[in-house]
Design a protein around this motif. Structure first.
Motif, PDB file in Angstrom:
ATOM      1  N   VAL A  32       5.498 -16.731   2.892  1.00 49.25           N
ATOM      2  CA  VAL A  32       5.435 -15.299   3.683  1.00 49.25           C
ATOM      3  C   VAL A  32       4.649 -14.903   2.451  1.00 49.25           C
ATOM      4  CG1 VAL A  32       5.801 -12.627   4.244  1.00 49.25           C
ATOM      5  CG2 VAL A  32       6.830 -14.160   5.391  1.00 49.25           C
ATOM      6  N   GLY A  35       3.619  -9.608   3.038  1.00 51.49           N
ATOM      7  CA  GLY A  35       3.707  -9.550   4.464  1.00 51.49           C
ATOM      8  C   GLY A  35       3.290 -10.451   5.447  1.00 51.49           C
ATOM      9  N   VAL A  36       2.928 -11.217   4.997  1.00 46.99           N
ATOM     10  CA  VAL A  36       1.382 -11.320   5.936  1.00 46.99           C
ATOM     11  C   VAL A  36       2.378 -13.435   6.082  1.00 46.99           C
ATOM     12  CG1 VAL A  36      -0.473 -13.576   6.472  1.00 46.99           C
ATOM     13  CG2 VAL A  36      -0.874 -11.210   5.211  1.00 46.99           C
ATOM     14  N   ARG A  37       3.119 -13.736   7.168  1.00 44.23           N
ATOM     15  CA  ARG A  37       3.128 -15.137   8.087  1.00 44.23           C
ATOM     16  C   ARG A  37       2.250 -16.506   7.926  1.00 44.23           C
ATOM     17  NH1 ARG A  37       7.359 -14.410  11.419  1.00 44.23           N
ATOM     18  NH2 ARG A  37       8.648 -14.170  10.145  1.00 44.23           N
ATOM     19  N   SER A  48      -0.210 -14.866  10.345  1.00 46.77           N
ATOM     20  CA  SER A  48       0.639 -13.697  11.495  1.00 46.77           C
ATOM     21  C   SER A  48       0.990 -12.392  10.126  1.00 46.77           C
ATOM     22  CB  SER A  48       1.047 -14.658  12.293  1.00 46.77           C
ATOM     23  OG  SER A  48       1.473 -14.165  13.203  1.00 46.77           O
ATOM     24  N   GLN A  49       0.533 -11.720  10.950  1.00 45.80           N
ATOM     25  CA  GLN A  49       1.985 -10.276  10.929  1.00 45.80           C
ATOM     26  C   GLN A  49       2.334  -9.965  11.553  1.00 45.80           C
ATOM     27  OE1 GLN A  49      -1.775  -7.856   9.179  1.00 45.80           O
ATOM     28  NE2 GLN A  49       0.012  -7.984   7.584  1.00 45.80           N
ATOM     29  N   TYR A  52       5.563  -7.728  11.603  1.00 50.84           N
ATOM     30  CA  TYR A  52       4.955  -6.911  10.548  1.00 50.84           C
ATOM     31  C   TYR A  52       5.057  -5.485  12.238  1.00 50.84           C
ATOM     32  CZ  TYR A  52       3.359  -2.815   8.153  1.00 50.84           C
ATOM     33  OH  TYR A  52       2.420  -1.610   8.165  1.00 50.84           O
ATOM     34  N   CYS A 101      -3.695 -14.489  15.016  1.00 50.38           N
ATOM     35  CA  CYS A 101      -3.619 -14.857  14.468  1.00 50.38           C
ATOM     36  C   CYS A 101      -4.643 -14.906  13.231  1.00 50.38           C
ATOM     37  CB  CYS A 101      -2.746 -16.061  14.204  1.00 50.38           C
ATOM     38  SG  CYS A 101      -1.308 -16.177  14.981  1.00 50.38           S
TER      39      CYS A 101
END
Length: 182
Positions: A32, A35-37, A48-49, A52, A101
Motif C-alpha cells: 500500500v 492509501g493505494v493498494r 486500487s483504492q 478506501y 482500478c
C-alpha cells in the motif's frame, strides 16, 4: 524496452542511487502506498483504492446503497450548483462501483498524452475549461482539468491554450522520465 532478466539489476541500481542521496530503508515490495493498494501480476500492476472507498462509504452509512445502472446522462449540460449539496446517500448511488482500478502493463512503456478544451458553454461562465491526461503502459499517470486563466475568443483559441498547457506538462514528464535510470 526493459528485459525481464535485467529488472532486478535496474531496481538495485535505483536503490543504490537513492540511498547514496537520501537516508532510506528497504522495506521490500510495497503493498500500500499513500492509501493505494498495489496488486502485481506477471503482466503489470493494478492500483486500487477500493478499501478506501469502502471505508468512506461505511463511515457515512452508505455502503449498502444500491448502485444506479446509468448514473450520468451524457447529453445533460452541467451548471454550477448554487443550492445545498446532494445527500450522501444520493452521492453514493452515482459514484459507481468500488472495484475500479488503474492498470499499468509492462509493455509498451510509451508515454502518450491527450488534451481537450471546452469553450465557454454557459451564461454563468467566463472562462473555457481544459484538461489533459498522460498515459504510460496503458494507465493514466498524470491528469488535470481546470478553468483557463485567460479568456479565449474562440473554440480554436481555447484548444490552442489547452494544447500549450498539456505540452508544458508533457515536457516536464518527459524530462522526469529521462532522468530516471531505466
Amino acid at each position: 524496452m526493459l528485459i525481464l532478466g535485467n529488472t532486478l539489476d535496474v531496481i538495485n541500481k535505483n536503490k543504490e542511487l537513492l540511498s547514496s542521496n537520501f537516508d532510506m530503508k528497504d522495506l521490500g515490495e510495497a503493498g500500500v502506498i499513500l492509501g493505494v493498494r498495489v496488486i502485481r501480476n506477471f503482466e503489470g500492476i493494478f492500483l486500487s483504492q477500493s478499501h478506501y472507498v469502502e471505508m468512506v462509504l461505511k463511515k457515512f452509512n452508505s455502503f449498502d446503497v444500491a448502485l444506479a445502472r446509468t448514473p450520468y446522462n451524457p447529453s445533460l449540460h452541467l451548471t454550477k450548483d448554487l443550492d445545498e449539496s446532494i445527500s450522501q446517500n444520493e452521492y453514493a448511488k452515482i459514484i459507481g462501483t468500488i472495484d475500479v482500478c488503474l492498470y499499468y502493463g509492462k509493455f509498451p512503456a510509451v508515454l502518450e498524452g491527450y488534451c481537450d478544451a471546452n469553450w465557454i458553454s454557459g451564461n454563468d461562465e467566463i472562462s473555457s475549461t481544459n484538461g489533459y491526461v498522460f498515459t504510460m503502459g496503458g494507465g493514466a499517470t498524470l491528469w488535470k482539468s481546470t478553468k483557463q486563466t485567460c479568456i479565449a475568443c474562440s473554440t480554436m483559441e481555447s484548444e490552442f491554450i489547452a494544447l500549450e498547457l498539456a505540452g508544458q506538462e508533457g515536457d516536464w514528464l518527459r524530462n522526469l522520465l529521462t532522468d530516471v535510470p531505466v
